[in-house]
Design a protein around this motif. Structure first.
Motif, PDB file in Angstrom:
ATOM      1  N   ALA A  76       0.835  -1.207   0.000  1.00 24.18           N
ATOM      2  CA  ALA A  76       0.000   0.000   0.000  1.00 24.18           C
ATOM      3  C   ALA A  76       0.866   1.252   0.000  1.00 24.18           C
ATOM      4  O   ALA A  76       0.578   2.232  -0.706  1.00 24.18           O
ATOM      5  CB  ALA A  76      -0.918  -0.013   1.220  1.00 24.18           C
ATOM      6  N   GLY A  77       1.940   1.225   0.781  1.00 22.15           N
ATOM      7  CA  GLY A  77       2.837   2.375   0.831  1.00 22.15           C
ATOM      8  C   GLY A  77       3.489   2.661  -0.504  1.00 22.15           C
ATOM      9  O   GLY A  77       3.731   3.825  -0.855  1.00 22.15           O
ATOM     10  N   ALA A  78       3.780   1.610  -1.270  1.00 22.88           N
ATOM     11  CA  ALA A  78       4.378   1.800  -2.594  1.00 22.88           C
ATOM     12  C   ALA A  78       3.424   2.547  -3.512  1.00 22.88           C
ATOM     13  O   ALA A  78       3.834   3.440  -4.271  1.00 22.88           O
ATOM     14  CB  ALA A  78       4.753   0.442  -3.191  1.00 22.88           C
ATOM     15  N   GLN A  79       2.142   2.212  -3.449  1.00 20.23           N
ATOM     16  CA  GLN A  79       1.157   2.929  -4.268  1.00 20.23           C
ATOM     17  C   GLN A  79       1.048   4.386  -3.838  1.00 20.23           C
ATOM     18  O   GLN A  79       0.961   5.296  -4.678  1.00 20.23           O
ATOM     19  CB  GLN A  79      -0.206   2.241  -4.164  1.00 20.23           C
ATOM     20  N   TYR A  80       1.065   4.609  -2.533  1.00 25.45           N
ATOM     21  CA  TYR A  80       0.981   5.985  -2.042  1.00 25.45           C
ATOM     22  C   TYR A  80       2.202   6.799  -2.451  1.00 25.45           C
ATOM     23  O   TYR A  80       2.076   7.923  -2.949  1.00 25.45           O
ATOM     24  CB  TYR A  80       0.833   5.992  -0.519  1.00 25.45           C
ATOM     25  N   LEU A  81       3.384   6.231  -2.259  1.00 23.61           N
ATOM     26  CA  LEU A  81       4.603   6.964  -2.590  1.00 23.61           C
ATOM     27  C   LEU A  81       4.665   7.269  -4.085  1.00 23.61           C
ATOM     28  O   LEU A  81       5.048   8.370  -4.490  1.00 23.61           O
ATOM     29  CB  LEU A  81       5.832   6.154  -2.163  1.00 23.61           C
ATOM     30  N   ASP A  82       4.269   6.299  -4.899  1.00 22.21           N
ATOM     31  CA  ASP A  82       4.251   6.511  -6.341  1.00 22.21           C
ATOM     32  C   ASP A  82       3.323   7.660  -6.711  1.00 22.21           C
ATOM     33  O   ASP A  82       3.586   8.415  -7.653  1.00 22.21           O
ATOM     34  CB  ASP A  82       3.820   5.224  -7.044  1.00 22.21           C
ATOM     35  N   GLN A  83       2.261   7.812  -5.963  1.00 26.80           N
ATOM     36  CA  GLN A  83       1.278   8.862  -6.236  1.00 26.80           C
ATOM     37  C   GLN A  83       1.787  10.253  -5.893  1.00 26.80           C
ATOM     38  O   GLN A  83       1.468  11.230  -6.589  1.00 26.80           O
ATOM     39  CB  GLN A  83      -0.010   8.564  -5.456  1.00 26.80           C
ATOM     40  N   ILE A  84       2.595  10.381  -4.840  1.00 28.12           N
ATOM     41  CA  ILE A  84       2.962  11.718  -4.357  1.00 28.12           C
ATOM     42  C   ILE A  84       4.338  12.186  -4.813  1.00 28.12           C
ATOM     43  O   ILE A  84       4.643  13.375  -4.717  1.00 28.12           O
ATOM     44  CB  ILE A  84       2.887  11.795  -2.820  1.00 28.12           C
ATOM     45  N   ASN A 119       7.926  -3.148  -4.074  1.00 20.75           N
ATOM     46  CA  ASN A 119       6.671  -2.999  -4.805  1.00 20.75           C
ATOM     47  C   ASN A 119       6.511  -1.637  -5.472  1.00 20.75           C
ATOM     48  O   ASN A 119       5.480  -1.374  -6.095  1.00 20.75           O
ATOM     49  CB  ASN A 119       5.498  -3.239  -3.853  1.00 20.75           C
ATOM     50  N   LEU A 120       7.508  -0.786  -5.350  1.00 20.49           N
ATOM     51  CA  LEU A 120       7.425   0.547  -5.939  1.00 20.49           C
ATOM     52  C   LEU A 120       7.515   0.457  -7.456  1.00 20.49           C
ATOM     53  O   LEU A 120       8.452  -0.134  -7.993  1.00 20.49           O
ATOM     54  CB  LEU A 120       8.560   1.417  -5.398  1.00 20.49           C
ATOM     55  N   PRO A 121       6.553   1.011  -8.182  1.00 21.67           N
ATOM     56  CA  PRO A 121       6.620   0.972  -9.649  1.00 21.67           C
ATOM     57  C   PRO A 121       7.858   1.696 -10.171  1.00 21.67           C
ATOM     58  O   PRO A 121       8.283   2.708  -9.615  1.00 21.67           O
ATOM     59  CB  PRO A 121       5.336   1.698 -10.084  1.00 21.67           C
ATOM     60  N   GLU A 122       8.405   1.179 -11.228  1.00 20.88           N
ATOM     61  CA  GLU A 122       9.583   1.806 -11.824  1.00 20.88           C
ATOM     62  C   GLU A 122       9.166   3.048 -12.589  1.00 20.88           C
ATOM     63  O   GLU A 122       8.160   3.053 -13.308  1.00 20.88           O
ATOM     64  CB  GLU A 122      10.287   0.816 -12.755  1.00 20.88           C
ATOM     65  N   ARG A 123       9.936   4.109 -12.430  1.00 23.11           N
ATOM     66  CA  ARG A 123       9.670   5.359 -13.139  1.00 23.11           C
ATOM     67  C   ARG A 123      10.967   6.157 -13.219  1.00 23.11           C
ATOM     68  O   ARG A 123      11.947   5.839 -12.557  1.00 23.11           O
ATOM     69  CB  ARG A 123       8.579   6.178 -12.433  1.00 23.11           C
TER      70      ARG A 123
END
Length: 340
Positions: free
Chosen positions: A123-131, A152-156
């Motif tokens: 869940a934190g990975a989705q949040y961090l990716d968002q902000i 789990n953090l998406p690559e960008r």
């Protein structure tokens, strides 16, 4: 996507017998290259049913089900629930109001099937990716949940950003949770610059620590730490099985002073009580890393932590103002609110 998938699955189940009785079509040659990818695309993007895909690919419906599951396991497919919606549920709103949080995500209880650190990390990975935005200076501490988040953090691509280690190195007698490993992992995911703190987290004595802190290189690294506009950290308990002891950062014997003075939690090696007061002791005198005063000076302070045993530790961190954004789970949220 998830709702459509459930509707298709229901249709698939109702028509499974008929589909399995139909003669399969010849398998097109192009599907032989990577059937997992093709099946995933047809199912999720073209919204075909499993039976339709089975006919098209010339395989059984059961084979398509296996393709889709393998695609999930191999991360061909990512199903995402919009993280901002978890910020709007009642438990999250109560926590935000009680502690003045800017953001709070509360994920549902899964019955204890998976460790909280793994689920909260996702869940934190989705949040961090968002902000995150390019140009951020992200400070990172360490811990199981932080590592799960990193994995789990998406690559960008964030080439103008820095990921900064905010606590010195610990011994490597345990795997994966050191600050430098968490920082390196996140930096690779973001294609950002990784800045490590080239010093041990704890020195043998205060004089050695003070001498090292006067080194220009260390001073430059601390200047970078204090430039962070976002900070990511986990929360440790003071129980004997806590990662703060497993890491070798402090011994159980040395922690007795802090516990006797009311310590309930640890952030980046710093102990605090149930009201969030920083408890200073001999450990602080020989430690190299961010202080709790430094933590409070970072504009966005993200804590990813949960599990019933961490209720007091998270509550103290919230009361101390160390957290502006909390990612936790339902039982922990209820426990915290029950203590108010």
């Amino acid at each position: 996507m998830a709702l459509r998938s459930r509707m298709k699955d229901k249709a698939d189940r109702s028509g499974a017998a008929e589909a399995d009785n139909r003669a399969p079509l010849p398998r097109p040659g192009e599907y032989l290259t990577d059937p997992l990818l093709w099946a995933s695309w047809l199912y999720h993007h073209d919204e075909m049913t499993q039976s339709q895909i089975a006919d098209l690919m010339g395989v059984s419906r059961a084979t398509v089900v296996n393709y889709l599951q393998q695609a999930r396991d191999l991360h061909y497919v990512k199903v995402v629930v919009r993280p901002e919606l978890l910020n709007s549920i009642d438990l999250a709103q109560q926590l935000k109001q009680a502690f003045g949080l800017t953001e709070c995500m509360v994920i549902p209880f899964d019955g204890g099937v998976r460790p909280p650190s793994e689920r909260i990390g996702r869940a934190g990975a989705q949040y961090l990716d968002q902000i995150l935005v390019n140009g951020d200076v992200l400070g990172v501490a360490w811990g199981r949940t932080v590592l799960s988040l990193a994995e789990n953090l998406p690559e960008r691509a964030m080439p103008d950003s820095c990921v900064v280690q905010v606590i010195g190195s610990q011994r490597s007698a345990y795997d994966g949770f050191t600050a430098e490993e968490c920082v390196a992992f996140i930096a690779r995911r973001l294609h950002a610059r990784s800045i490590n703190l080239h010093a041990p987290a704890a020195l043998s004595n205060a004089a050695l620590r003070d001498a090292l802190m006067r080194e220009p290189t260390i001073q430059e690294q601390f200047a970078r730490i204090r430039s962070c506009n976002k900070l990511l950290f986990g929360v440790c308990t003071v129980k004997a099985n806590s990662l703060v002891f497993a890491s070798g950062l402090i011994s159980v014997d040395e922690s007795k002073y802090y516990i006797a003075n009311g310590a309930v939690g640890v952030i980046a090696g710093r102990f605090y009580d149930i009201e969030g007061n920083w408890l200073r002791g001999t450990m602080d005198d020989r430690m190299i890393g961010i202080t709790l005063d430094d933590v409070r000076s970072v504009p966005t302070r993200i804590a990813a932590a949960g599990g019933p045993d961490k209720t007091d530790a998270i509550l103290g961190a919230l009361r101390g103002g160390y957290i502006t954004a909390l990612i936790t789970d339902e039982p922990t949220a209820r426990n915290i609110l029950g203590r108010l």
